[in-house]
Scaffold this motif. Structure first.
Motif, short mmCIF file in Angstrom:
data_model
loop_
_atom_site.label_atom_id
_atom_site.label_comp_id
_atom_site.label_asym_id
_atom_site.label_seq_id
_atom_site.Cartn_x
_atom_site.Cartn_y
_atom_site.Cartn_z
N UNK A 62 0.86 -1.16 -0.02
CA UNK A 62 -0.19 -0.07 0.16
C UNK A 62 0.99 1.14 -0.03
N UNK A 63 2.00 1.27 -0.06
CA UNK A 63 2.96 2.49 -0.09
C UNK A 63 2.66 3.41 -1.41
N UNK A 64 2.34 4.56 -0.88
CA UNK A 64 2.15 5.23 -2.08
C UNK A 64 2.95 5.79 -3.01
N UNK A 65 4.17 5.65 -2.88
CA UNK A 65 5.19 6.06 -3.60
C UNK A 65 6.12 4.70 -4.11
N UNK A 66 5.44 3.86 -4.55
CA UNK A 66 6.04 2.83 -5.08
C UNK A 66 6.98 2.98 -6.28
N UNK A 67 8.36 2.36 -6.08
CA UNK A 67 9.35 2.54 -7.17
C UNK A 67 8.88 1.33 -8.32
N UNK A 68 8.66 1.87 -9.65
CA UNK A 68 8.24 0.97 -10.63
C UNK A 68 9.13 -0.33 -10.74
N UNK A 69 10.26 -0.40 -10.44
CA UNK A 69 11.06 -1.58 -10.78
C UNK A 69 11.01 -2.58 -9.49
N UNK A 70 10.74 -2.03 -8.50
CA UNK A 70 10.41 -2.78 -7.05
C UNK A 70 8.93 -3.56 -7.28
N UNK A 71 8.01 -2.53 -7.67
CA UNK A 71 6.62 -3.14 -7.71
C UNK A 71 6.66 -4.19 -8.94
N UNK A 72 7.35 -4.16 -9.81
CA UNK A 72 7.51 -5.03 -11.04
C UNK A 72 8.01 -6.43 -10.41
N UNK A 73 9.20 -6.27 -9.38
CA UNK A 73 9.90 -7.54 -8.72
C UNK A 73 8.68 -8.17 -7.95
N UNK A 74 8.09 -7.32 -7.05
CA UNK A 74 6.92 -7.95 -6.07
C UNK A 74 5.86 -8.42 -7.06
N UNK A 75 5.16 -7.94 -8.07
CA UNK A 75 4.24 -8.29 -8.86
C UNK A 75 4.64 -9.67 -9.66
N UNK A 76 6.06 -9.95 -9.84
CA UNK A 76 6.40 -11.17 -10.30
C UNK A 76 6.24 -12.26 -9.20
N UNK A 77 6.43 -12.00 -7.99
CA UNK A 77 6.34 -13.12 -7.16
C UNK A 77 4.80 -13.40 -7.08
N UNK A 78 4.11 -12.18 -6.93
CA UNK A 78 2.59 -12.42 -6.78
C UNK A 78 2.08 -13.15 -7.84
N UNK A 79 2.63 -13.02 -9.18
CA UNK A 79 2.35 -13.84 -10.25
C UNK A 79 2.79 -15.28 -10.32
#
Length: 416
Positions: A369-386
């Motif tokens: 829920x962090x409002x200022x997510x770094x796009x690269x980190x967001x993509x890394x987290x998204x990969x695990x969630x996928x």
């Protein structure tokens, strides 16, 4: 496959359980020319929980030759996950992720999905016997299973190897005393299906919706849109939080849904389409995922928690790894099952475990829920969630606990 006599069946591989891991393993083995006998104590189709797939699983369905059947079955399309807690909201599109590979998948009624997969395996030549229960096993280089059908007729299966794909039934862990303590607390889930009466566009049906209880951050809800205007609804919490008599489950779940603003608005008083069910104590573990003449697949070995829908993906990954390793073994190679199967499978399980543990402490929730997510980190987290929990080019897979803790301390903790 040979029948020495009415009470003695010989096969290359015997598989206990016809769920996703058993079906995919059977299909892969048949494609390699091996004889396969699948023993399933239930009759399909049958209800099962775990309805939201992860994109990583699509690669294994494709490998098993099942992809076209799944795509054409009419299941609900899925491209991500949406999280809410009070006024906070975050959505992950699994097509925007660090790891290469599938970014979309489906949300499925497991009765239809599991039946479809095992029918594909039968099409490929697997011998599948429903209503047959494994009563005992003799381990070793030539394992033997004692089996009983629904008429009470007993027989033996002699195999070159045995896969336990029995899921929460955990047949071999029970029969061979393989159970080990799990680090996961005792949690339970209460769930049902409901009619989705929301107008088009009211919410994104292409994503699973996960909500955190407004007052209890270790209590969460799921809403999984399904085909045909249905949704799967559930709540997960410490077992004591959901501990009510069976005849009070419906009222308990209804009250919990009304307590969460998003679910209250989307579900309201929509009728439940089946009795409210409850499962508990599902977290499980074993010391080793293999032994003389056998290997444990999916939930028969270890199950963490339903929060990130990792169960089917881990099950299919285990089938893929186990078949690759077994074919080498059957071809005469000296195989180290610990190095080739156990450790590689647990790598992904441990990645999911790091995410699950920090979800319940609230750390991962704050990261999401962090409002200022770094796009690269967001993509890394998204990969695990996928589901890409084995891609070690992702720092959140290579060292998940340390990376998650570092991100939390750098970005989230100071904001408190």
């Amino acid at each position: 496959m040979n029948n020495d006599n009415a009470n003695n069946i010989v096969t290359d591989v015997a598989i206990i359980g016809a769920g996703p891991s058993g079906a995919v393993a059977a299909a892969l083995l048949r494609k390699a020319g091996r004889s396969v006998l699948v023993l399933e104590r239930q009759h399909f189709p049958r209800f099962s929980i775990g309805e939201s797939l992860l994109p990583q699983s699509m690669a294994y369905l494709e490998e098993a030759g099942m992809l076209q059947a799944v795509v054409e079955a009419g299941f609900q399309f899925k491209n991500g996950a949406h999280f809410v807690h009070r006024e906070r909201s975050a959505a992950f599109d699994f097509r925007d992720k660090h790891s290469p590979g599938w970014g979309t998948t489906y949300q499925v009624e497991r009765a239809a999905f599991d039946d479809l997969l095992i029918r594909c395996a039968m099409r490929d030549g697997a011998d599948v016997r429903f209503g047959h229960t494994v009563r005992a096993m003799q381990t070793g280089d030539a394992p033997v299973l004692d089996v009983e059908d629904e008429a009470g007729v007993a027989y033996q299966v002699r195999a070159r190897f045995v896969f336990d794909a029995s899921g929460f039934g955990r047949v071999l862990p029970r029969l061979l005393n393989l159970e080990a303590p799990t680090r996961m607390p005792t949690r339970a889930a209460i769930f049902t299906h409901a009619r989705d009466a929301n107008p088009p566009g009211a919410y994104d049906r292409n994503k699973i919706l996960v909500a955190v209880h407004p007052e209890h951050r270790d209590v969460w809800y799921w809403m999984i849109p399904l085909a045909g205007g249905r949704v799967s609804l559930g709540c997960v919490a410490e077992a004591s939080f959901l501990d009510v008599p069976e005849d009070e489950r419906e009222a308990r779940l209804r009250a919990l849904l009304r307590a969460e603003p998003t679910f209250a608005a989307l579900i309201g008083d929509a009728p439940f389409l089946m009795p409210v069910r409850q499962i508990g104590g599902y977290a499980a573990n074993v010391e080793r995922l293999h032994g003389p003449g056998y290997v444990l697949l999916g939930n028969a070995g270890e199950f963490l928690d339903p929060v990130f829908s990792s169960g089917v993906t881990i099950a299919l990954r285990s089938a893929h790894l186990a078949v690759q390793t077994l074919l080498r073994h059957l071809n005469g190679e000296a195989v180290d099952w610990l190095a080739a199967y156990d450790r590689p499978l647990r790598k992904g399980i441990d990645t999911f475990r790091a995410f699950v543990e920090r979800w319940y402490t609230g750390q991962l929730q704050d990261i999401i829920f962090y409002p200022e997510q770094t796009p690269s980190i967001c993509r890394m987290v998204s990969a695990v969630l996928a589901g890409y929990a084995w891609d070690e080019s992702n720092p959140f897979v290579a060292d998940p606990a340390r990376r998650l803790d570092a991100i939390y301390e750098l970005a989230c903790a100071p904001a408190k």
